[in-house]
Design a protein around this motif. Sequence first.
Motif, PDB file in Angstrom:
ATOM      1  N   THR A   1      52.809  60.912  48.761  1.00  0.00           N
ATOM      2  CA  THR A   1      54.073  61.295  48.120  1.00  0.00           C
ATOM      3  C   THR A   1      54.190  62.816  48.069  1.00  0.00           C
ATOM      4  OG1 THR A   1      53.038  61.156  45.930  1.00  0.00           O
ATOM      5  CG2 THR A   1      54.190  59.193  46.752  1.00  0.00           C
TER       6      THR A   1
ATOM      7  N   ARG B   1      47.897  54.695  39.556  1.00  0.00           N
ATOM      8  CA  ARG B   1      48.374  54.546  40.935  1.00  0.00           C
ATOM      9  C   ARG B   1      47.199  54.603  41.893  1.00  0.00           C
ATOM     10  NH1 ARG B   1      50.939  57.033  45.557  1.00  0.00           N
ATOM     11  NH2 ARG B   1      50.550  59.274  45.308  1.00  0.00           N
TER      12      ARG B   1
ATOM     13  N   VAL C   1      48.927  53.959  29.727  1.00  0.00           N
ATOM     14  CA  VAL C   1      48.427  54.829  30.791  1.00  0.00           C
ATOM     15  C   VAL C   1      49.112  54.447  32.100  1.00  0.00           C
ATOM     16  CG1 VAL C   1      46.433  53.338  31.327  1.00  0.00           C
ATOM     17  CG2 VAL C   1      46.347  55.780  31.898  1.00  0.00           C
ATOM     18  N   ALA C   2      49.428  55.455  32.888  1.00  0.00           N
ATOM     19  CA  ALA C   2      50.047  55.246  34.202  1.00  0.00           C
ATOM     20  C   ALA C   2      48.956  55.301  35.259  1.00  0.00           C
ATOM     21  CB  ALA C   2      51.106  56.324  34.459  1.00  0.00           C
TER      22      ALA C   2
ATOM     23  N   SER D   1      51.782  66.154  39.833  1.00  0.00           N
ATOM     24  CA  SER D   1      52.131  66.918  41.023  1.00  0.00           C
ATOM     25  C   SER D   1      51.594  68.345  40.868  1.00  0.00           C
ATOM     26  CB  SER D   1      53.645  66.923  41.207  1.00  0.00           C
ATOM     27  OG  SER D   1      54.296  67.297  40.006  1.00  0.00           O
TER      28      SER D   1
HETATM   29  O1  TXA Z   1      53.623  60.518  43.449  1.00  0.00           O
HETATM   30  C1  TXA Z   1      53.211  60.819  42.338  1.00  0.00           C
HETATM   31  O2  TXA Z   1      53.359  60.089  41.353  1.00  0.00           O
HETATM   32  C2  TXA Z   1      52.479  62.176  42.191  1.00  0.00           C
HETATM   33  C3  TXA Z   1      51.175  62.066  42.983  1.00  0.00           C
HETATM   34  C4  TXA Z   1      50.308  63.279  42.778  1.00  0.00           C
HETATM   35  O3  TXA Z   1      50.499  60.900  42.646  1.00  0.00           O
HETATM   36  N1  TXA Z   1      52.241  62.448  40.806  1.00  0.00           N
HETATM   37  C5  TXA Z   1      53.234  62.807  39.969  1.00  0.00           C
HETATM   38  O4  TXA Z   1      52.793  63.113  38.689  1.00  0.00           O
HETATM   39  O5  TXA Z   1      54.385  62.903  40.287  1.00  0.00           O
HETATM   40  P1  TXA Z   1      53.715  63.825  37.604  1.00  0.00           P
HETATM   41  O6  TXA Z   1      52.818  64.108  36.472  1.00  0.00           O
HETATM   42  O7  TXA Z   1      54.385  64.973  38.210  1.00  0.00           O
HETATM   43  O8  TXA Z   1      54.715  62.722  37.173  1.00  0.00           O
HETATM   44  C6  TXA Z   1      54.246  61.630  36.426  1.00  0.00           C
HETATM   45  C7  TXA Z   1      55.387  60.910  35.792  1.00  0.00           C
HETATM   46  C8  TXA Z   1      56.012  61.740  34.703  1.00  0.00           C
HETATM   47  O9  TXA Z   1      57.403  61.546  34.718  1.00  0.00           O
HETATM   48  C9  TXA Z   1      55.392  61.145  33.449  1.00  0.00           C
HETATM   49  O10 TXA Z   1      56.185  61.350  32.316  1.00  0.00           O
HETATM   50  C10 TXA Z   1      55.262  59.681  33.837  1.00  0.00           C
HETATM   51  O11 TXA Z   1      54.892  59.720  35.186  1.00  0.00           O
HETATM   52  N2  TXA Z   1      54.213  59.028  33.047  1.00  0.00           N
HETATM   53  C11 TXA Z   1      52.889  59.254  33.093  1.00  0.00           C
HETATM   54  N3  TXA Z   1      52.239  58.504  32.192  1.00  0.00           N
HETATM   55  C12 TXA Z   1      53.176  57.765  31.560  1.00  0.00           C
HETATM   56  C13 TXA Z   1      53.140  56.802  30.518  1.00  0.00           C
HETATM   57  N4  TXA Z   1      51.991  56.445  29.930  1.00  0.00           N
HETATM   58  N5  TXA Z   1      54.309  56.271  30.122  1.00  0.00           N
HETATM   59  C14 TXA Z   1      55.472  56.635  30.705  1.00  0.00           C
HETATM   60  N6  TXA Z   1      55.573  57.540  31.696  1.00  0.00           N
HETATM   61  C15 TXA Z   1      54.447  58.100  32.109  1.00  0.00           C
END
Ligand code: TXA
Length: 346
Positions: free
Chosen positions: A34, A120, A117-118, A142
């Motif tokens: 991604t 992937r 927790v998220a 990211s």
């Molecule tokens: O493609 C992707 O997802 C990339 C690659 C590096 O894996 N990662 C990414 O991470 O885009 P980031 O941190 O930029 O975006 C993560 C998203 C954010 O909108 C965050 O709020 C959401 O995922 N998120 C993370 N943990 C969450 C949770 N426990 N509940 C709801 N949303 C969550």
Amino acid sequence: MTTRPNVLPPTPQGIQSAAQALRAGLLVAFPTETVYGLGAHALDAEAVQGIFIAKKRPANDPLIVHIHDLSQLDALVSQIPAVVPLLAARFWAGALTLVMKKSEAVPDVVSAGLDTVAVRMPAHPIALDLLRAADVPVAAPSANLFSRPSPTHHDHVLQDLQGRIDYLIAGGATPIGLESTVLDLTGIPTILRPGAITREMLLDILPRVDVRQAHLKDDQNPTAPGMLEKHYSPDADLILVVGKNRRDALYDLAQQQIATGKRVGLMILAEDVERFAGLDCQQMILGQGGNLAEVAKNLFAAIRFLDQQSVDVILVAHVEDTPSGMGTAILDRLTRAAEGHLIEAN
Ligand code: TXA
Ligand code: MG
């Protein structure tokens, strides 16, 4: 933290060094299919804290934990929803992030204090090799500075994070170019962020998939993470034109802005090159309108490029009449980059 990130080649030795660094609590940026991620050992709270500092990311925005094998889920999640094996069989490794109830083992800093927790499993071979070699779950947002466009090439990571991280694996351009689809499984399955795994694809497996309406203004106090509209922001103002007559409106807008002496950056589709020829501005071609995967792959790099040309304003029209599939994800990112600066031309 070193003053320059150590740039590693994506060779077995480079990946081994990066994996050791992750295990030791250091910060490693790496390519996924991604966008580039900025990784830290997910169960090492101090290491994860470093991600927030390097990115200048607010502590209330939780991180995605990356795994290479389904068996790693047991340690991260208190209870695995019944649909997960089905979703994983179809979409993992791939651009789908699943939000589930977290286990005690996941530090609060990863989940920003939430009880979820998220997770992937990325499909990029370098990411998978790195995760396998590290053999620990890796928290990775990211690899951009907070609110900047996500990095789709290792050069972008250097632009934003040079001097702020320990290692970077140089893996070239990322094939998808937009961040993963985030799917909340703690209630009715709900898309929190659209991506390359579309609602239509998820409906092959799930009977019902809701979509959260995002794009809150800064002062609306988000009830859920990731809902701030300000995101992916270029330094220049970005204006998004939507609606049936968006191409004509975009042309008129570009002419007006150029006439007022502004340096204008235009993002257009390949089929619109002739229509916009002759305008005195920087133009970036996003790709063919019939190939939205190509548009998605080029989008963040185009925004970054125009910013580097120091344009005052970036103008773009949405790429299709009725967003569906990948178009939904593209419109989401454009809307956020525009920070509400939207013009409807019907
Ligand atoms: O493609 C992707 O997802 C990339 C690659 C590096 O894996 N990662 C990414 O991470 O885009 P980031 O941190 O930029 O975006 C993560 C998203 C954010 O909108 C965050 O709020 C959401 O995922 N998120 C993370 N943990 C969450 C949770 N426990 N509940 C709801 N949303 C969550
Ligand atoms: Mg991000």
